[in-house]
Design a protein around this motif. Structure first.
Motif, PDB file in Angstrom:
ATOM      1  N   PHE A 132       0.833  -1.203   0.000  1.00 54.29           N
ATOM      2  CA  PHE A 132       0.000   0.000   0.000  1.00 54.29           C
ATOM      3  C   PHE A 132       0.867   1.252   0.000  1.00 54.29           C
ATOM      4  O   PHE A 132       0.620   2.205  -0.752  1.00 54.29           O
ATOM      5  CB  PHE A 132      -0.920  -0.005   1.235  1.00 54.29           C
ATOM      6  CG  PHE A 132      -1.730   1.244   1.405  1.00 54.29           C
ATOM      7  CD1 PHE A 132      -2.810   1.518   0.588  1.00 54.29           C
ATOM      8  CD2 PHE A 132      -1.400   2.167   2.402  1.00 54.29           C
ATOM      9  CE1 PHE A 132      -3.549   2.679   0.741  1.00 54.29           C
ATOM     10  CE2 PHE A 132      -2.133   3.330   2.556  1.00 54.29           C
ATOM     11  CZ  PHE A 132      -3.215   3.584   1.731  1.00 54.29           C
ATOM     12  N   TRP A 133       1.911   1.251   0.840  1.00 49.31           N
ATOM     13  CA  TRP A 133       2.809   2.416   0.891  1.00 49.31           C
ATOM     14  C   TRP A 133       3.526   2.600  -0.443  1.00 49.31           C
ATOM     15  O   TRP A 133       3.679   3.734  -0.922  1.00 49.31           O
ATOM     16  CB  TRP A 133       3.831   2.242   2.015  1.00 49.31           C
ATOM     17  CG  TRP A 133       4.878   3.310   2.023  1.00 49.31           C
ATOM     18  CD1 TRP A 133       4.759   4.590   2.491  1.00 49.31           C
ATOM     19  CD2 TRP A 133       6.214   3.189   1.533  1.00 49.31           C
ATOM     20  NE1 TRP A 133       5.918   5.280   2.308  1.00 49.31           N
ATOM     21  CE2 TRP A 133       6.843   4.445   1.719  1.00 49.31           C
ATOM     22  CE3 TRP A 133       6.950   2.160   0.957  1.00 49.31           C
ATOM     23  CZ2 TRP A 133       8.172   4.680   1.347  1.00 49.31           C
ATOM     24  CZ3 TRP A 133       8.268   2.392   0.586  1.00 49.31           C
ATOM     25  CH2 TRP A 133       8.867   3.636   0.780  1.00 49.31           C
ATOM     26  N   LEU A 134       3.963   1.498  -1.063  1.00 46.36           N
ATOM     27  CA  LEU A 134       4.644   1.600  -2.355  1.00 46.36           C
ATOM     28  C   LEU A 134       3.716   2.172  -3.426  1.00 46.36           C
ATOM     29  O   LEU A 134       4.117   3.011  -4.237  1.00 46.36           O
ATOM     30  CB  LEU A 134       5.160   0.215  -2.781  1.00 46.36           C
ATOM     31  CG  LEU A 134       6.321  -0.351  -1.959  1.00 46.36           C
ATOM     32  CD1 LEU A 134       6.622  -1.786  -2.379  1.00 46.36           C
ATOM     33  CD2 LEU A 134       7.572   0.519  -2.129  1.00 46.36           C
ATOM     34  N   LEU A 162       0.341  23.667   0.688  1.00 44.74           N
ATOM     35  CA  LEU A 162       0.859  24.857   1.374  1.00 44.74           C
ATOM     36  C   LEU A 162       1.956  25.548   0.565  1.00 44.74           C
ATOM     37  O   LEU A 162       2.917  26.097   1.111  1.00 44.74           O
ATOM     38  CB  LEU A 162       1.396  24.477   2.773  1.00 44.74           C
ATOM     39  CG  LEU A 162       0.392  23.831   3.735  1.00 44.74           C
ATOM     40  CD1 LEU A 162       1.068  23.424   5.029  1.00 44.74           C
ATOM     41  CD2 LEU A 162      -0.768  24.781   4.018  1.00 44.74           C
ATOM     42  N   GLY A 163       1.836  25.463  -0.747  1.00 42.35           N
ATOM     43  CA  GLY A 163       2.791  26.126  -1.623  1.00 42.35           C
ATOM     44  C   GLY A 163       4.087  25.362  -1.827  1.00 42.35           C
ATOM     45  O   GLY A 163       4.986  25.864  -2.513  1.00 42.35           O
ATOM     46  N   LEU A 164       4.209  24.183  -1.254  1.00 49.40           N
ATOM     47  CA  LEU A 164       5.438  23.376  -1.390  1.00 49.40           C
ATOM     48  C   LEU A 164       5.248  22.381  -2.525  1.00 49.40           C
ATOM     49  O   LEU A 164       4.315  21.587  -2.518  1.00 49.40           O
ATOM     50  CB  LEU A 164       5.730  22.635  -0.081  1.00 49.40           C
ATOM     51  CG  LEU A 164       5.937  23.522   1.161  1.00 49.40           C
ATOM     52  CD1 LEU A 164       6.116  22.661   2.406  1.00 49.40           C
ATOM     53  CD2 LEU A 164       7.156  24.435   0.969  1.00 49.40           C
ATOM     54  N   GLU A 165       6.168  22.425  -3.492  1.00 44.55           N
ATOM     55  CA  GLU A 165       6.045  21.564  -4.670  1.00 44.55           C
ATOM     56  C   GLU A 165       6.614  20.167  -4.441  1.00 44.55           C
ATOM     57  O   GLU A 165       6.199  19.216  -5.084  1.00 44.55           O
ATOM     58  CB  GLU A 165       6.731  22.217  -5.873  1.00 44.55           C
ATOM     59  CG  GLU A 165       6.086  23.534  -6.295  1.00 44.55           C
ATOM     60  CD  GLU A 165       6.764  24.141  -7.499  1.00 44.55           C
ATOM     61  OE1 GLU A 165       7.788  23.564  -7.943  1.00 44.55           O
ATOM     62  OE2 GLU A 165       6.287  25.178  -8.003  1.00 44.55           O
ATOM     63  N   GLN A 166       7.598  20.032  -3.567  1.00 44.40           N
ATOM     64  CA  GLN A 166       8.227  18.730  -3.317  1.00 44.40           C
ATOM     65  C   GLN A 166       7.719  18.095  -2.026  1.00 44.40           C
ATOM     66  O   GLN A 166       8.464  17.444  -1.300  1.00 44.40           O
ATOM     67  CB  GLN A 166       9.753  18.897  -3.253  1.00 44.40           C
ATOM     68  CG  GLN A 166      10.382  19.416  -4.529  1.00 44.40           C
ATOM     69  CD  GLN A 166      10.177  18.456  -5.688  1.00 44.40           C
ATOM     70  OE1 GLN A 166      10.239  17.237  -5.526  1.00 44.40           O
ATOM     71  NE2 GLN A 166       9.940  19.013  -6.877  1.00 44.40           N
ATOM     72  N   ILE A 167       6.432  18.328  -1.765  1.00 48.07           N
ATOM     73  CA  ILE A 167       5.837  17.805  -0.539  1.00 48.07           C
ATOM     74  C   ILE A 167       5.552  16.318  -0.629  1.00 48.07           C
ATOM     75  O   ILE A 167       5.279  15.662   0.385  1.00 48.07           O
ATOM     76  CB  ILE A 167       4.538  18.589  -0.217  1.00 48.07           C
ATOM     77  CG1 ILE A 167       4.095  18.365   1.238  1.00 48.07           C
ATOM     78  CG2 ILE A 167       3.431  18.185  -1.188  1.00 48.07           C
ATOM     79  CD1 ILE A 167       5.004  18.953   2.252  1.00 48.07           C
ATOM     80  N   TRP A 168       5.628  15.728  -1.809  1.00 49.62           N
ATOM     81  CA  TRP A 168       5.219  14.341  -1.996  1.00 49.62           C
ATOM     82  C   TRP A 168       6.037  13.374  -1.164  1.00 49.62           C
ATOM     83  O   TRP A 168       5.499  12.427  -0.593  1.00 49.62           O
ATOM     84  CB  TRP A 168       5.278  13.963  -3.477  1.00 49.62           C
ATOM     85  CG  TRP A 168       6.665  13.896  -4.039  1.00 49.62           C
ATOM     86  CD1 TRP A 168       7.351  14.891  -4.643  1.00 49.62           C
ATOM     87  CD2 TRP A 168       7.528  12.755  -4.033  1.00 49.62           C
ATOM     88  NE1 TRP A 168       8.598  14.474  -5.026  1.00 49.62           N
ATOM     89  CE2 TRP A 168       8.727  13.142  -4.659  1.00 49.62           C
ATOM     90  CE3 TRP A 168       7.409  11.453  -3.566  1.00 49.62           C
ATOM     91  CZ2 TRP A 168       9.798  12.282  -4.817  1.00 49.62           C
ATOM     92  CZ3 TRP A 168       8.472  10.579  -3.717  1.00 49.62           C
ATOM     93  CH2 TRP A 168       9.656  11.000  -4.346  1.00 49.62           C
ATOM     94  N   ILE A 208       5.591  10.356   6.053  1.00 54.40           N
ATOM     95  CA  ILE A 208       4.601  10.364   7.141  1.00 54.40           C
ATOM     96  C   ILE A 208       3.753   9.092   7.087  1.00 54.40           C
ATOM     97  O   ILE A 208       3.470   8.468   8.119  1.00 54.40           O
ATOM     98  CB  ILE A 208       3.714  11.618   7.048  1.00 54.40           C
ATOM     99  CG1 ILE A 208       4.541  12.864   7.345  1.00 54.40           C
ATOM    100  CG2 ILE A 208       2.531  11.513   8.013  1.00 54.40           C
ATOM    101  CD1 ILE A 208       3.777  14.164   7.146  1.00 54.40           C
ATOM    102  N   LEU A 209       3.344   8.692   5.869  1.00 52.16           N
ATOM    103  CA  LEU A 209       2.558   7.466   5.720  1.00 52.16           C
ATOM    104  C   LEU A 209       3.355   6.249   6.165  1.00 52.16           C
ATOM    105  O   LEU A 209       2.817   5.356   6.833  1.00 52.16           O
ATOM    106  CB  LEU A 209       2.124   7.302   4.260  1.00 52.16           C
ATOM    107  CG  LEU A 209       1.344   6.018   3.938  1.00 52.16           C
ATOM    108  CD1 LEU A 209       0.045   5.958   4.732  1.00 52.16           C
ATOM    109  CD2 LEU A 209       1.056   5.923   2.443  1.00 52.16           C
ATOM    110  N   LEU A 210       4.645   6.211   5.836  1.00 45.94           N
ATOM    111  CA  LEU A 210       5.487   5.081   6.244  1.00 45.94           C
ATOM    112  C   LEU A 210       5.594   5.002   7.767  1.00 45.94           C
ATOM    113  O   LEU A 210       5.496   3.912   8.347  1.00 45.94           O
ATOM    114  CB  LEU A 210       6.875   5.228   5.618  1.00 45.94           C
ATOM    115  CG  LEU A 210       7.864   4.090   5.900  1.00 45.94           C
ATOM    116  CD1 LEU A 210       7.370   2.792   5.282  1.00 45.94           C
ATOM    117  CD2 LEU A 210       9.247   4.439   5.368  1.00 45.94           C
ATOM    118  N   ILE A 211       5.794   6.153   8.406  1.00 45.47           N
ATOM    119  CA  ILE A 211       5.868   6.183   9.876  1.00 45.47           C
ATOM    120  C   ILE A 211       4.555   5.700  10.476  1.00 45.47           C
ATOM    121  O   ILE A 211       4.527   4.943  11.458  1.00 45.47           O
ATOM    122  CB  ILE A 211       6.201   7.606  10.377  1.00 45.47           C
ATOM    123  CG1 ILE A 211       7.603   8.023   9.913  1.00 45.47           C
ATOM    124  CG2 ILE A 211       6.098   7.675  11.894  1.00 45.47           C
ATOM    125  CD1 ILE A 211       8.713   7.143  10.442  1.00 45.47           C
TER     126      ILE A 211
END
Length: 500
Positions: A370-372, A386-392, A398-401
């Motif tokens: 699922f994480w992959l 929030l204006g951040l382009e490399q937020i992915w 965060i999902l992995l944690i």
């Protein structure tokens, strides 16, 4: 009782009521809001509505006239169909539980509804009387109980029951284990967060009213007045908080008020509700397993919900809550005591064995598909936040944690125990579930080994119990020798099976 009979004539009124309720908004839309429209869509829509509404009324009348039932010596005899007849026979011995539902409309006419749930599959696995007199419902229920208990094949004559006799018989031999109090209702209201439902309810009502009467302009004026005055805004907030808590208490009282758990020598009775009353009846021997569920908040407050798993359907139409659940906000100690009281043959062991540390290693090494998949989707679309382009990559991390946190919590919560007759399995992360079942109630046990589990000497155990749907309960990464022990333990079931 051995002659075919039609259902209660009031079922026509109930079916017409539901028909009008379901068609009300279509009627308002076609004949009130769009009354002056000359569009062919609405013109022919009104004609189609009248034809379908008339057809439905005729169908309701013919269905009452043609559908019949009969109580034979050992089974129900159900005749259905208007033009194509269907005959169905359901043995009394297949009945797993009995559900009664008395809605506000039922109470007005002093009738009720009753369903006899079987362990069979298919749409015809339930015998239902949507409208039946209280006396007749008790007669049929007592008749079935007598026939199953006696095992006789002759018809047992049942004397007509009076309301007074029904009231006396309903309490004879019963022991009340729990009855909800005002304190329980208040605790349930706060724990279930039902007070938070007022705001979305108001928004939904406002949206429906605005669609018909277009009150958005007036609402904006009132909202502007509230926002520009601190005193008015503060007063509105205080009123909303008070109304929310009152709404939550009223809603919880209607749903869980008059809650009562009782039992006699053979059966368990769960009763709840004020405006709409439901009564769940199950024979003790029909209980397949017991499940104790705790959410994170309930664990903090020391509360639990107990479910009785049976082969019959435990959901009532238009009711999202299962009727086989004991009061969902019992203290843990009280929940254990009630289980022991209503099911003396069940044993609950508080001391259970946890998983070895190598089980945690397997869980941490096991890949998360699922994480992959989510990470690949985030990398491909590269959303901005929030204006951040490399937020992915931050979202992926965060999902992995989160996934590994759930795995670690599940490791510490997973426990098991096994004795001569019972198996007890516990699992979960934030929400935990404790499963208890007798060996002769389990219809299948599966033991599985993955590549990592074989290397570390671990296995997964799955138990299968009769229910609707079939109840599977699995715990992963237990020691392999324990899994083999459970498998051998289950083989001893052969000497305990009773063929009925």
């Amino acid at each position: 009782m051995n002659t075919p009979k039609r259902y209660h004539p009031l079922i026509i009124i109930f079916d017409l009521f539901h028909l009008i309720k379901n068609c009300f908004f279509f009627f308002i839309f076609l004949f009130v809001i769009k009354y002056g429209s000359v569009s062919p869509f609405f013109k022919y829509g009104r004609i189609a509505f009248i034809i379908l509404f008339g057809y439905s009324i005729v169908y309701i009348l013919l269905k009452w006239y043609t559908h019949k039932y009969k109580l034979e010596e050992t089974s129900f005899y159900i005749s259905k169909g208007i033009f194509l007849k269907t005959v169905q026979t359901i043995p009394f011995t297949k009945i797993q539980n009995i559900n009664r539902r008395t809605s506000f409309l039922h109470k007005i006419f002093q009738v009720t509804s009753i369903r006899f749930e079987t362990g069979m599959s298919g749409d015809d696995s339930t015998v239902e009387f949507k409208v039946i007199s209280l006396v007749k419902a008790d007669q049929i229920e007592n008749y079935i109980k007598n026939q199953v208990a006696s095992g006789k094949e002759e018809i047992i004559e049942i004397k007509p029951l009076t309301p007074a006799n029904v009231e006396n018989d309903s309490h004879e031999g019963k022991h009340i284990h729990f009855r909800s109090t005002k304190k329980d209702i208040l605790k349930a209201s706060l724990t279930s967060f039902s007070f938070l439902l007022l705001i979305p309810l108001v928004i939904s009502i406002y949206s429906n009213i605005d669609d018909i009467f277009h009150v958005e302009a007036q609402a904006k004026g009132v909202l502007s007045l509230i926002l520009h005055s601190r005193w008015v805004l503060g007063l509105v907030i205080i009123i909303l908080i008070i109304l929310s808590f009152i709404f939550g208490i009223v809603k919880t009282t209607i749903q869980f008020g008059n809650y009562e758990i009782s039992s006699d020598d053979n059966q368990i009775y769960i009763k709840k509700g004020y405006l709409e009353e439901t009564i769940f009846t199950i024979t003790k021997s029909r209980v397949q397993a017991v499940e104790i569920n705790q959410s994170l908040l309930k664990r903090i407050l020391g509360l639990a919900e107990v479910r009785l798993i049976s082969a019959g359907n435990t959901n009532i139409e238009d009711d999202k809550h299962e009727v086989n659940s004991l009061f969902p906000f019992l203290s843990v100690s009280r929940a254990y005591d009630i289980i022991t009281e209503i099911l003396p043959s069940y044993e609950i062991t508080k001391e259970m064995k946890g998983l070895p540390k190598r089980s945690l290693c397997v869980r941490l090494l096991r890949p998360s598909w699922f994480w992959l998949a989510v990470t690949f989707a985030l990398y491909y679309f590269k959303p901005t936040l929030l204006g951040l382009e490399q937020i992915w990559w931050v979202l992926s991390f965060i999902l992995l944690i989160w996934i590994y946190t759930l795995r670690v919590l599940d490791f510490y919560h997973t426990q098991y125990t096994l004795n001569e007759q019972f198996i007890q399995l516990k699992k979960g992360s934030f929400h935990t579930s404790l499963f208890i079942s007798k060996r002769n109630k389990i219809i299948e046990i599966q033991v599985k080994y993955s590549f990592f589990q074989k290397y570390f000497g671990l296995a997964s155990i799955t138990t299968v119990n009769r229910a609707k749907p079939v109840h599977h309960n699995e715990i992963c990464d237990v020691p392999a020798d324990i899994a083999r022990m459970v498998y051998k333990w289950y083989q001893g079931r052969t000497n305990e099976i009773e063929l009925v």
